[in-house]
Design a protein around this motif. Structure first.
Motif, PDB file in Angstrom:
ATOM      1  N   HIS A 108       0.812  -1.230   0.000  1.00 47.51           N
ATOM      2  CA  HIS A 108       0.000   0.000   0.000  1.00 47.51           C
ATOM      3  C   HIS A 108       0.838   1.269   0.000  1.00 47.51           C
ATOM      4  O   HIS A 108       0.280   2.367   0.049  1.00 47.51           O
ATOM      5  CB  HIS A 108      -0.940   0.014   1.217  1.00 47.51           C
ATOM      6  N   GLY A 109       2.174   1.133  -0.034  1.00 50.07           N
ATOM      7  CA  GLY A 109       3.029   2.321   0.024  1.00 50.07           C
ATOM      8  C   GLY A 109       2.791   3.109   1.301  1.00 50.07           C
ATOM      9  O   GLY A 109       3.027   4.317   1.343  1.00 50.07           O
ATOM     10  N   PHE A 110       2.336   2.425   2.360  1.00 45.99           N
ATOM     11  CA  PHE A 110       2.033   3.117   3.622  1.00 45.99           C
ATOM     12  C   PHE A 110       3.256   3.110   4.536  1.00 45.99           C
ATOM     13  O   PHE A 110       3.837   2.065   4.816  1.00 45.99           O
ATOM     14  CB  PHE A 110       0.861   2.442   4.348  1.00 45.99           C
ATOM     15  N   HIS A 111       3.636   4.295   5.015  1.00 45.08           N
ATOM     16  CA  HIS A 111       4.740   4.432   5.977  1.00 45.08           C
ATOM     17  C   HIS A 111       4.184   5.182   7.194  1.00 45.08           C
ATOM     18  O   HIS A 111       3.545   6.225   7.037  1.00 45.08           O
ATOM     19  CB  HIS A 111       5.913   5.185   5.347  1.00 45.08           C
ATOM     20  N   PRO A 112       4.458   4.679   8.396  1.00 40.54           N
ATOM     21  CA  PRO A 112       3.797   5.234   9.590  1.00 40.54           C
ATOM     22  C   PRO A 112       4.269   6.625  10.002  1.00 40.54           C
ATOM     23  O   PRO A 112       3.550   7.310  10.722  1.00 40.54           O
ATOM     24  CB  PRO A 112       4.153   4.227  10.698  1.00 40.54           C
ATOM     25  N   ARG A 113       5.464   7.052   9.554  1.00 40.37           N
ATOM     26  CA  ARG A 113       5.994   8.318  10.074  1.00 40.37           C
ATOM     27  C   ARG A 113       4.997   9.469   9.896  1.00 40.37           C
ATOM     28  O   ARG A 113       4.501   9.713   8.797  1.00 40.37           O
ATOM     29  CB  ARG A 113       7.327   8.663   9.381  1.00 40.37           C
ATOM     30  N   GLY A 114       4.669  10.118  11.013  1.00 38.15           N
ATOM     31  CA  GLY A 114       3.767  11.260  10.968  1.00 38.15           C
ATOM     32  C   GLY A 114       2.306  10.916  10.770  1.00 38.15           C
ATOM     33  O   GLY A 114       1.477  11.816  10.608  1.00 38.15           O
ATOM     34  N   ARG A 115       1.969   9.634  10.797  1.00 38.92           N
ATOM     35  CA  ARG A 115       0.576   9.228  10.527  1.00 38.92           C
ATOM     36  C   ARG A 115      -0.145   8.880  11.829  1.00 38.92           C
ATOM     37  O   ARG A 115       0.486   8.524  12.830  1.00 38.92           O
ATOM     38  CB  ARG A 115       0.544   8.005   9.590  1.00 38.92           C
TER      39      ARG A 115
END
Ligand code: NAP
Length: 284
Positions: A108-115
């Motif tokens: 999903h191209g999801f990266h947790p930083r800042g989320r």
């Protein structure tokens, strides 16, 4: 692979697919090892000179107390899902949380930083995910669980980003991870929803760690509302990939792992057909 019940574990299939792809003369088999035998298991890895072993329920916590050393992640979680025999020591690792993050990045191209993230549940899988999200720089890691004390303890694993939350706060999250057994086939709560699907929609990524069935009724309801969704197979595959990398030092052959899950009649993402007749749930 060791744990109980273990007969229907999918992990040997994943490991053996990687060994075959590498042309490596190794084999992964499932050992039925009941609770209380964690220390004996760690000693057996050393005695037999095994390069490593995957560990699942009910041994993850007790094995952590028996290892010569723990990785920083396993130390924080006090839980081990992967033993690595290295330089005469049995080292305990935990690849579950990073396995999920790798899956979300790949699929999903999801990266947790800042989320903003919200996790449903405070058990072993939830705790691994909460710790990984905090370490990866999530802005907020909310934990929603039926026992407030368990939610608070689990949330602390994410550091300053972690706090117990309320279900309604899912509406403001970027990522929602469902880490309870609700929806699992054979678990007696197949149709139960862990969260009102109406709280989610376009712009949300919802992950259900359950992978049997591949799409729980809750995940289907959330997808119908327009949220992006993922099931638990990505975490299963990527936690195994990380274990294989610990054991061999080589990047895992992900295509071979996905192919290893497939059986005739499965869908194109691989149906885990090795489900337990007892619980209906394949185990890692
Ligand atoms: N995809 C993967 O690779 C992967 C890896 C690990 C686990 N999983 C899946 O993740 C799920 C959780 O596994 P786990 O090892 O974390 O289990 P666990 O340690 O037993 O934790 C289960 C969590 O769910 C909560 N829960 C159970 N029934 C509930 C209900 N009816 N309503 C609300 N909360 C409920 C528990 O609350 P209490 O503490 O109050 O009972 C606990 O917080 C399972 O379905 C498992 O198959 C998937």
């Amino acid at each position: 692979m060791a744990g109980s019940p273990i007969r229907h574990s999918l992990s040997p299939r994943l490991h053996n697919a990687a060994f075959a792809s590498w042309g490596l003369d190794w084999a992964s088999v499932a050992f039925e090892v009941p609770a209380g035998q964690g220390r004996a298991l760690v000693e057996a890895v050393a005695t037999l000179g095994l390069p490593g072993l995957s560990v699942t329920m009910p041994l993850k916590e007790e094995v952590a107390h028996a290892c010569d050393r723990l990785s920083p992640v396993a130390e924080r979680l006090q839980a081990v899902n992967c033993l690595v025999h290295r330089d005469g020591q049995v080292v305990g690792e935990n690849t579950d949380g990073d396995g999920l993050l790798r899956a979300l990045a790949a699929e999903h191209g999801f990266h947790p930083r800042g989320r903003r993230c919200l996790v449903l549940g405070a058990g072993g899988a939830a705790r691994a995910v909460i710790e990984a999200l905090g370490r990866a720089g999530a802005e907020e890691v909310l934990v929603v669980a039926r026992r407030p004390d368990a939610a608070a303890r689990a949330a602390s694993l994410a550091g300053p980003a972690g706090r117990p939350g309320r279900a309604e706060e899912a509406a403001g999250a970027d990522l929602v991870v469902q880490a309870t057994p609700l929806g699992m086939a054979g678990g007696g709560q197949e149709r139960a929803f862990p969260l009102d699907p109406e709280l989610l929609g376009p712009g949300h990524l919802a992950v259900d760690l359950v992978y049997h069935p591949l799409r729980t009724p809750w995940l289907a309801a959330v997808a119908a509302r327009g949220a992006a969704t993922a099931n638990g197979l990505g975490m299963l595959v990527h936690q195994a990939a990380l274990a294989l990398e610990h054991w061999t030092g080589r990047p895992a052959p992900l295509d071979a792992l996905w192919a290893g899950l497939r059986r005739p009649g499965s869908d194109d993402r691989g149906t885990p057909s090795a489900s337990s007749p007892g619980t209906g749930e394949p185990v890692a």
